[in-house]
Design an enzyme around this catalytic site. Sequence first.
Site, short mmCIF file in Angstrom:
data_model
loop_
_atom_site.label_atom_id
_atom_site.label_comp_id
_atom_site.label_asym_id
_atom_site.label_seq_id
_atom_site.Cartn_x
_atom_site.Cartn_y
_atom_site.Cartn_z
N HIS A 68 25.92 39.74 39.42
CA HIS A 68 25.47 38.61 38.58
C HIS A 68 24.31 39.05 37.68
CE1 HIS A 68 27.67 35.27 40.30
NE2 HIS A 68 27.17 35.42 41.52
N HIS A 100 27.21 41.58 45.26
CA HIS A 100 27.56 40.33 44.57
C HIS A 100 26.39 39.86 43.69
CE1 HIS A 100 29.61 36.29 44.40
NE2 HIS A 100 28.36 35.90 44.17
N GLU A 101 25.19 39.82 44.26
CA GLU A 101 24.03 39.35 43.49
C GLU A 101 23.64 40.33 42.40
OE1 GLU A 101 23.45 36.33 43.78
OE2 GLU A 101 24.52 36.09 45.68
N ASP A 115 31.05 29.98 42.73
CA ASP A 115 30.96 30.53 41.37
C ASP A 115 32.23 30.20 40.59
OD1 ASP A 115 28.51 31.73 41.91
OD2 ASP A 115 29.40 33.66 42.45
#
Length: 276
Positions: free
Chosen positions: A62, A58-59, A134
């Site tokens: 981004h 996920h990070e 988000d």
Amino acid sequence: MGADLENLVNEAAILAARRNKRSIGMSELSEAVERVIGGPERRSRIISAKEKEIIAYHEAGHALVRRMLPKCDPVHKISIVSRGMALGYTMSLPENDRVLVSRTKFEHDLSAMLGGRVAEQLNFKDVTNGAGDDLDKVTKLARAMVMQYGMSPTMGPMVFGQRHEMIFLGREIGEQRNYSEQVAREIDKEVNRIVTEAYDRATDILTRHKELLDTISQKLIEVETLDAEEFEAFFAGVPGAPPRKQAPPEGSSSAPNRAPEGGRPSGAPSPQPSPA
Ligand code: NHX
Ligand code: ZN
């Protein structure tokens, strides 16, 4: 503002004391900034290997989308160590103090905010509830682009809805609808189009750079945090990565429009609070 600074320096002083240092250094100050913005690190939170992998993807999603879009602010830090309410976060750092934001920058920012969810989908063929925050920010920004900033070509340069604000509290207390049911539908369609296009842009980037997404995610699982320099090292010679300016040396004032007094001194970062 003055109270924020006092709190910040107090946090930094506590960190310095814990480290048996006689003065506050840059590392205590930046950790204090992160604590004040995102809350304390929670290293004791127990996270399974599978969840750690999801958080890492996920990070990394981004960060990778952010790195590939020229209008996005550079990545300052990526972490899969829980902080405050967040299981992981990607911090960015504006290159200069900005007042006006273009539609293109908003579109790129939306893609970066969706990068986490997209990375989950691409790698696990499934998604989690973790991206809820988000998606909340994405939806609000896309709606503001259409309703407040006149950035939808089909809706035109108009403002929809009369917002009632309690100015002195800086709080919105409701919205007076001053447009028809028909226009409400068109607004929803435009908001959906903007979010969908941003999602597709993020999917395109992460699909084309899936191997890099895997590499960065694995590295995050291994080391848990990456600073700007460590992250940038993955992009040497990567085709399609927009060039990144070298950060100016500490204390140098190259920004032409910086307020000479009363503003933030150059070299003092203002990391964005967004975990995206
Ligand atoms: C839960 N928390 O509620 C668990 C405990 C998707 C890897 N089931 O988007 O941490 O899912 O990029 C401020 C900012 C709650 C307040 C973010 C409060 C997020 C954060 C929900 C990462 N990083 N999600 C993110 C996350 C979650 C949450 C927040 C917040 C995750 C994601 C939280
Ligand atoms: Zn996220």
